[in-house]
Design a protein around this motif. Sequence first.
Motif, PDB file in Angstrom:
ATOM      1  N   SER A 374       6.733  -6.202 -11.320  1.00  0.00           N
ATOM      2  CA  SER A 374       6.900  -5.452 -11.388  1.00  0.00           C
ATOM      3  C   SER A 374       6.316  -3.877 -10.735  1.00  0.00           C
ATOM      4  O   SER A 374       6.485  -2.896 -10.280  1.00  0.00           O
ATOM      5  N   ALA A 375       4.533  -4.236 -10.003  1.00  0.00           N
ATOM      6  CA  ALA A 375       4.204  -3.445  -9.204  1.00  0.00           C
ATOM      7  C   ALA A 375       4.937  -2.788  -7.700  1.00  0.00           C
ATOM      8  O   ALA A 375       5.449  -2.841  -7.674  1.00  0.00           O
ATOM      9  N   SER A 381      10.197   1.722  -5.875  1.00  0.00           N
ATOM     10  CA  SER A 381      11.336   2.892  -5.438  1.00  0.00           C
ATOM     11  C   SER A 381      10.671   4.165  -5.482  1.00  0.00           C
ATOM     12  O   SER A 381      11.808   4.831  -5.142  1.00  0.00           O
ATOM     13  N   GLU A 382       8.989   4.360  -5.810  1.00  0.00           N
ATOM     14  CA  GLU A 382       8.274   4.890  -5.889  1.00  0.00           C
ATOM     15  C   GLU A 382       9.127   6.010  -4.079  1.00  0.00           C
ATOM     16  O   GLU A 382       8.391   6.262  -3.690  1.00  0.00           O
ATOM     17  N   LEU A 383       8.482   4.945  -2.657  1.00  0.00           N
ATOM     18  CA  LEU A 383       8.694   4.744  -1.501  1.00  0.00           C
ATOM     19  C   LEU A 383      10.343   4.878  -1.093  1.00  0.00           C
ATOM     20  O   LEU A 383       9.782   5.816  -0.305  1.00  0.00           O
ATOM     21  N   SER A 384      11.342   4.693  -2.474  1.00  0.00           N
ATOM     22  CA  SER A 384      12.225   5.432  -1.749  1.00  0.00           C
ATOM     23  C   SER A 384      12.234   6.602  -1.565  1.00  0.00           C
ATOM     24  O   SER A 384      12.975   7.271  -1.299  1.00  0.00           O
ATOM     25  N   ALA A 421       0.357   4.220   4.235  1.00  0.00           N
ATOM     26  CA  ALA A 421       0.535   5.419   5.363  1.00  0.00           C
ATOM     27  C   ALA A 421       1.268   6.302   4.477  1.00  0.00           C
ATOM     28  O   ALA A 421       1.539   7.569   5.175  1.00  0.00           O
ATOM     29  N   ALA A 422       2.000   6.335   3.671  1.00  0.00           N
ATOM     30  CA  ALA A 422       2.347   7.437   3.077  1.00  0.00           C
ATOM     31  C   ALA A 422       0.840   7.810   2.196  1.00  0.00           C
ATOM     32  O   ALA A 422       0.793   9.609   2.398  1.00  0.00           O
ATOM     33  N   THR A 423       0.370   7.925   1.883  1.00  0.00           N
ATOM     34  CA  THR A 423      -1.154   7.924   1.011  1.00  0.00           C
ATOM     35  C   THR A 423      -2.036   9.127   2.660  1.00  0.00           C
ATOM     36  O   THR A 423      -2.349  10.259   2.326  1.00  0.00           O
ATOM     37  N   ALA A 424      -2.316   7.966   3.620  1.00  0.00           N
ATOM     38  CA  ALA A 424      -2.479   8.943   4.585  1.00  0.00           C
ATOM     39  C   ALA A 424      -1.871  10.578   5.133  1.00  0.00           C
ATOM     40  O   ALA A 424      -2.268  10.922   5.221  1.00  0.00           O
ATOM     41  N   LEU A 425      -0.337  10.770   4.622  1.00  0.00           N
ATOM     42  CA  LEU A 425       0.363  10.791   5.643  1.00  0.00           C
ATOM     43  C   LEU A 425       0.033  12.232   4.493  1.00  0.00           C
ATOM     44  O   LEU A 425      -0.215  13.877   4.862  1.00  0.00           O
ATOM     45  N   LEU A 426       0.544  11.906   2.897  1.00  0.00           N
ATOM     46  CA  LEU A 426      -0.105  13.662   1.404  1.00  0.00           C
ATOM     47  C   LEU A 426      -1.278  13.915   1.792  1.00  0.00           C
ATOM     48  O   LEU A 426      -1.817  15.320   2.112  1.00  0.00           O
TER      49      LEU A 426
END
Length: 646
Positions: A374-375, A381-384, A421-426
């Motif tokens: 599930s995770a 979906s969230e990464l997309s 990577a997304a966390t660092a970018l945000l």
Amino acid sequence: MKWPPLTDRTFTGLWLVCITVVLCITGALSRIDNVIYDAAQQNTDRDIPTDVVLVTIDEQSLSSLGRWPWSRRMHAQLIDRLHADGAKAIGFDVMFSEPQKEDLAADRLLADAMARAGNVVLPVVIEKVRSNGQLVETLPLSSLVKHAAALGRVHAELDADTIARSITLWEGLDQPVWPHFAQAMLTVAGQLPGPFSRRAPQVPSRGVAMLTKHDQRYINFSTAQRHLHSLSYLQVLRGEFRPDTFRDKLVLVGSTASGMADSLPTPVSGLRQPMPGVEFLTNAMVSIRSQTLITRAPFWLSTLLACTLALLPMLWLPYSRTRTGLVATIAFAVLVLAAAMALPVWWCVWVPMSAGLLGLLCAYPIWSWRKLESASQFLDSELSRLQQELGTAGQTALGTDAQTLHPDADPFQRRIDQVRAATALLQHWDQTQRETLAFVSHDIRVPLASAAAQIKSELGEHHPTHKQMVRALAWTEDFLQTSRAQMLRPDSFSELNVMALLHEVADDIYPLAMAGGLTLVLDLPDEPVWIQGNVDTLSRAMANLLSNALKFSPPAGLVRLSAKLGYGQVHICVTDQGPGIAPQDIERLFKRFSRLEPRPASLQTGVGVGVGLGLYFVNTTVHKHGGTVTVVSKPGETTFVVNLKT
């Protein structure tokens, strides 16, 4: 019709039920059930009955009396001695199916001795005379049967692991006409408990060549830690025993000599030291008499209980942390194992639980696997979504960078890298946004302040342009302070006296209260209260609450600032006597750019009307300090409560 997707709990439950049912049907874990049963038997210490005596055909007797078979004259003498000493019942675990050809008178003497005693039980054997041959019933000589008090089947049921754990109370060809030898002994002695039948049961015919069994029971062994009282055959034959040794006793005669005894591996003996058949019969007899024979639960009940045990972890796994759920599952499995061992020993019911135990232990890994799936789906979906929202920069960070950092990583590790990577970018964009907001607020604030000062000197402070410039300057200050509150970090906090801070804020607000004709009342403890925090933001937050209280207070109203300690927290209350706040308005109080209209007189107090960031700033600051803000309002009174950890 489209079926709704299964929840993680339902999915895991279905898997557990399937695994458990398959294990129950196939019996794949039956040997583990046997091991659990044997462990319980081996670790149970029971009292050995004092009215049961074994007369053993041992190595000493064989050495003194000669090779087997012995003359039946000696068996007759043995019976006479036992009868003379008052034995209640005598059981011979020795077959006398053929006459003693070299001494035919010996059979007659044995029959006469049995007639005099009147309490001798002889064995019946159902066996195959040759490999793959027909079953036949082997009985003692007819002359002996005539004078026997009863006949009983000497037999033990061997499980798949060749361990003898059970007996069948009634057996026979076509009809179960023969009671078990132990049951026959107790019937002769008048000690058979009421629940046990003295008459052969009637069952549907299976044919004269078919063995029919009725009422299989498991034995609660009495000789796990101790041995039954026994005497050598030679001692009894020579009269080497004390008088009344056998009086009112149940006596069983059988072989214990190695190579001659019909030894059986049992739960309490194992394969290393098999139990002699006569001792096995004695254990069965004692278990029948004490009504501790064990009944095995029916298949449907065992399966239902196993499925229930497997599903029980679903009561706590969805609500537990990973480690807590694992510990709780293992602890429950240990409890079930203890129950599986205790039930046959203390409640005489054997419920095989290995299938349920394995299903129970599978609950944690299956649940973890399902949650991991599930995770994983959620991450995908969230990464997309992030890639679509962040555009080219997001696709670069979430696609190329993760594969470059860990080109050989498994798919789940690659997703984790993408999230990082997304966390660092945000975080970078958030920091940039905050810095930009602070920079813009500061750059706007400086020229606005200069312009307001110039207009005041040229046109006067009551000129409308000056008032608009002052309001714009106040709004800019709100934006700047909000940006600072959002960037607060707990590691930058220092120790401060919150009571001293409240007094300073009250002193600053007091002139505004006087100008509006309001009364400011303080109810603060005298002793200092120390917390970890930021002085500037906390001071402004408390000032905002007091300013709001002044705005919404009626003329000649009262504003109260109070504080008290309790349960490791300091509770700060700001109370006004305003019109109150409607319940639907309370929900939006702490949102950005949300504000309520103050009373008209507030415009003359010098407090002014904000842009709707004051309470948002309060809420942000308090939460950064690990506290909470709540509102209690009714017509004529509103209280803001700030809770901070001490």
